[in-house]
Design a protein around this motif. Structure first.
Motif, PDB file in Angstrom:
ATOM      1  N   LEU A 194       1.830   4.823   0.593  1.00 44.39           N
ATOM      2  CA  LEU A 194       0.712   5.545   0.327  1.00 44.39           C
ATOM      3  C   LEU A 194       0.696   5.999  -0.956  1.00 44.39           C
ATOM      4  O   LEU A 194       1.555   6.965  -1.117  1.00 44.39           O
ATOM      5  N   ARG A 195      -0.179   5.846  -1.683  1.00 47.26           N
ATOM      6  CA  ARG A 195      -0.261   6.230  -3.252  1.00 47.26           C
ATOM      7  C   ARG A 195      -1.462   6.926  -3.769  1.00 47.26           C
ATOM      8  O   ARG A 195      -2.690   6.345  -3.169  1.00 47.26           O
ATOM      9  N   TYR A 196      -1.350   7.852  -4.450  1.00 44.92           N
ATOM     10  CA  TYR A 196      -2.561   8.532  -4.951  1.00 44.92           C
ATOM     11  C   TYR A 196      -2.308   8.918  -6.420  1.00 44.92           C
ATOM     12  O   TYR A 196      -1.395   9.474  -6.735  1.00 44.92           O
ATOM     13  N   GLY A 197      -3.322   8.721  -7.271  1.00 40.05           N
ATOM     14  CA  GLY A 197      -3.002   8.926  -8.634  1.00 40.05           C
ATOM     15  C   GLY A 197      -1.870   8.545  -9.271  1.00 40.05           C
ATOM     16  O   GLY A 197      -1.242   9.028 -10.254  1.00 40.05           O
ATOM     17  N   GLY A 198      -1.522   7.285  -9.001  1.00 41.82           N
ATOM     18  CA  GLY A 198      -0.278   6.597  -9.369  1.00 41.82           C
ATOM     19  C   GLY A 198       1.099   6.906  -8.922  1.00 41.82           C
ATOM     20  O   GLY A 198       2.123   6.697  -9.581  1.00 41.82           O
ATOM     21  N   LYS A 199       1.222   8.011  -7.995  1.00 42.68           N
ATOM     22  CA  LYS A 199       2.129   8.635  -7.385  1.00 42.68           C
ATOM     23  C   LYS A 199       2.327   8.321  -5.947  1.00 42.68           C
ATOM     24  O   LYS A 199       1.241   8.303  -5.344  1.00 42.68           O
ATOM     25  N   VAL A 200       3.510   7.707  -5.534  1.00 47.87           N
ATOM     26  CA  VAL A 200       3.872   7.419  -4.086  1.00 47.87           C
ATOM     27  C   VAL A 200       3.845   8.816  -3.290  1.00 47.87           C
ATOM     28  O   VAL A 200       4.689   9.814  -3.714  1.00 47.87           O
ATOM     29  N   LEU A 201       2.960   8.917  -2.264  1.00 49.84           N
ATOM     30  CA  LEU A 201       3.030  10.023  -1.406  1.00 49.84           C
ATOM     31  C   LEU A 201       3.916   9.958  -0.322  1.00 49.84           C
ATOM     32  O   LEU A 201       4.391  10.963   0.161  1.00 49.84           O
ATOM     33  N   ALA A 202       3.740   8.766   0.308  1.00 46.82           N
ATOM     34  CA  ALA A 202       4.436   8.605   1.544  1.00 46.82           C
ATOM     35  C   ALA A 202       4.871   7.255   1.645  1.00 46.82           C
ATOM     36  O   ALA A 202       4.308   6.284   1.236  1.00 46.82           O
ATOM     37  N   GLU A 203       5.877   6.794   2.725  1.00 50.65           N
ATOM     38  CA  GLU A 203       6.332   5.524   3.049  1.00 50.65           C
ATOM     39  C   GLU A 203       6.561   5.722   4.535  1.00 50.65           C
ATOM     40  O   GLU A 203       6.987   6.547   4.997  1.00 50.65           O
ATOM     41  N   GLN A 204       6.253   4.330   4.967  1.00 54.98           N
ATOM     42  CA  GLN A 204       6.320   4.354   6.654  1.00 54.98           C
ATOM     43  C   GLN A 204       6.718   2.912   7.043  1.00 54.98           C
ATOM     44  O   GLN A 204       6.133   1.990   6.599  1.00 54.98           O
TER      45      GLN A 204
END
Length: 389
Positions: free
Chosen positions: A260-270
């Motif tokens: 999951l990415r928002y604003g060019g930054k990865v927020l989470a991975e699953q």
């Protein structure tokens, strides 16, 4: 007896007081003793787990076509890392635009050692966007970790970074994949899930209709990103529960990583483990059995259709067919009726038919021989001529 027991009891009590005093002094001195550092691979793993990943460069500036040495420490042992030179990036804001702002073709992969350190040379390349630039190092598999080091690409243009918006989203809880596969997925239908997570707005302005990026990666390959917009507004200091659909290609199976990415930054991975579509395998096995059998049946039908239908076909000439009523009728029609000789009794027993050349049975009569006539045949009443006695 009493006088002798008194001194012995006094001595044993003195010994107990001395032991208690020694233990008290030892406990008081333990906090002041220096802690010896751990040695061996266990200590290295402990330090690597507690340390924060760092990246250092042999040179802070170089032109295109040059080469620099990248060193790092504090990473997971035996972790696979990717090194890239990225533009529109700073150490505090990260890589704006993700890997689209990096020189991906000139990137290098490296694996950390047992202590979580690495050393690797990489060529200097110009990113597709202006600087400020960094050398971006991030993990490829497993737990997400990244570190940046400021780097100047000589001769590459420099442009100011875009202004940061007032809203800033962050994942507050652990992400998870919800949903289940149906029967069609067992036969190769695309697996589908919903990525569920909770985000909070840490900025000073509300965020309206945020656009997230969902990436799916298989093995060591880079994730394929897809933009998905969530309809709603997240106020400053508020949080929201978001569900975004995730779908893989038809027939996909194996271990996947959903990011999951928002604003060019990865927020989470699953992680996502997808089972093999065994229905497709069963279909191909049945197809390999049914098609040859059908072709064989069709071929045999064609051969039977084009084969000649003659009565004396090859392979059947030597077969004997038992006589039937039709054969008996035909034989009786071809056999001529026997000629009865006047004055002669019917011969007993079967006689030969001169025409058919076979014995018809006891009912048949004897035919006249061709060199005898009824007049010249010997008679039973005519006396036999004897010579003179």
């Amino acid at each position: 007896m009493t006088g002798q027991a008194g001194p012995a009891a006094h001595r044993s009590g003195s010994h107990r007081w001395a032991a208690a005093l020694f233990v008290a002094l030892l406990m008081a001195l333990l906090p002041a003793l220096p802690v010896l550092p751990a040695t061996g691979a266990r200590a290295a793993v402990t330090r690597a787990a507690d340390a924060k990943p760092v990246v250092t460069l042999s040179e802070q500036q170089a032109g295109k076509g040059g080469e620099i040495t990248v060193k790092g420490g504090g990473w997971r042992p035996k972790a696979l890392l990717m090194m890239l030179i990225c533009g529109r990036s700073t150490t505090d804001r990260g890589v704006i635009g993700g890997t689209n702002s990096c020189a991906n073709a000139e990137g290098r992969a490296v694996t950390t050692d047992a202590r979580g350190a690495f050393r690797k040379k990489m060529p200097v390349a110009e990113p597709p966007v202006p600087c400020p630039c960094v050398v971006h190092v991030a993990t490829v598999t497993g737990e997400q970790a990244a570190a940046d080091a400021v780097f100047v690409v000589a001769g590459h243009p420099i442009a100011p970074l875009p202004k940061e918006t007032g809203g800033r989203l962050a994942v507050l809880a652990t992400t998870r994949l919800e949903g289940d596969s149906g029967v069609l997925t067992w036969f190769g239908a695309p697996p589908a899930r919903h990525l569920v997570f909770t985000v909070g707005n840490l900025g000073s302005a509300p965020v309206k209709d945020p656009v997230f990026e969902i990436g799916t990666a298989h093995g060591v390959f880079a994730p394929q990103w897809e933009e998905q917009q969530w309809r709603g507004t997240i106020g400053s200091g508020r949080k929201a529960r978001i569900e975004l659909p995730v779908e893989l290609a038809a027939g996909a199976h194996g271990d996947y990583q959903v990011s999951l990415r928002y604003g060019g930054k990865v927020l989470a991975e699953q992680p996502w483990g997808v089972g093999r579509p065994w229905g497709v395998t069963l279909f191909w096995i049945l197809l390999c059995l049914v098609v040859p059998a059908a072709v064989f049946r069709i071929g045999m039908a064609v051969v039977d259709k084009v084969r000649p239908r003659s009565s004396r076909a090859p392979g059947r000439a030597g077969r004997h067919r038992p006589p039937g009523p039709a054969d008996a009728t035909a034989k009786s029609a071809k056999t001529p009726r026997a000629v009865r000789i006047p004055g002669r009794r019917r011969a007993q027993g079967p006689v030969a038919d001169p025409v058919a050349g076979a014995t018809d049975g006891p009912a048949a009569t004897t035919a006249a021989l061709p060199w005898f006539t009824p007049d010249s045949a010997p008679s039973e009443n005519r006396p036999t001529t004897k010579g003179h006695s």
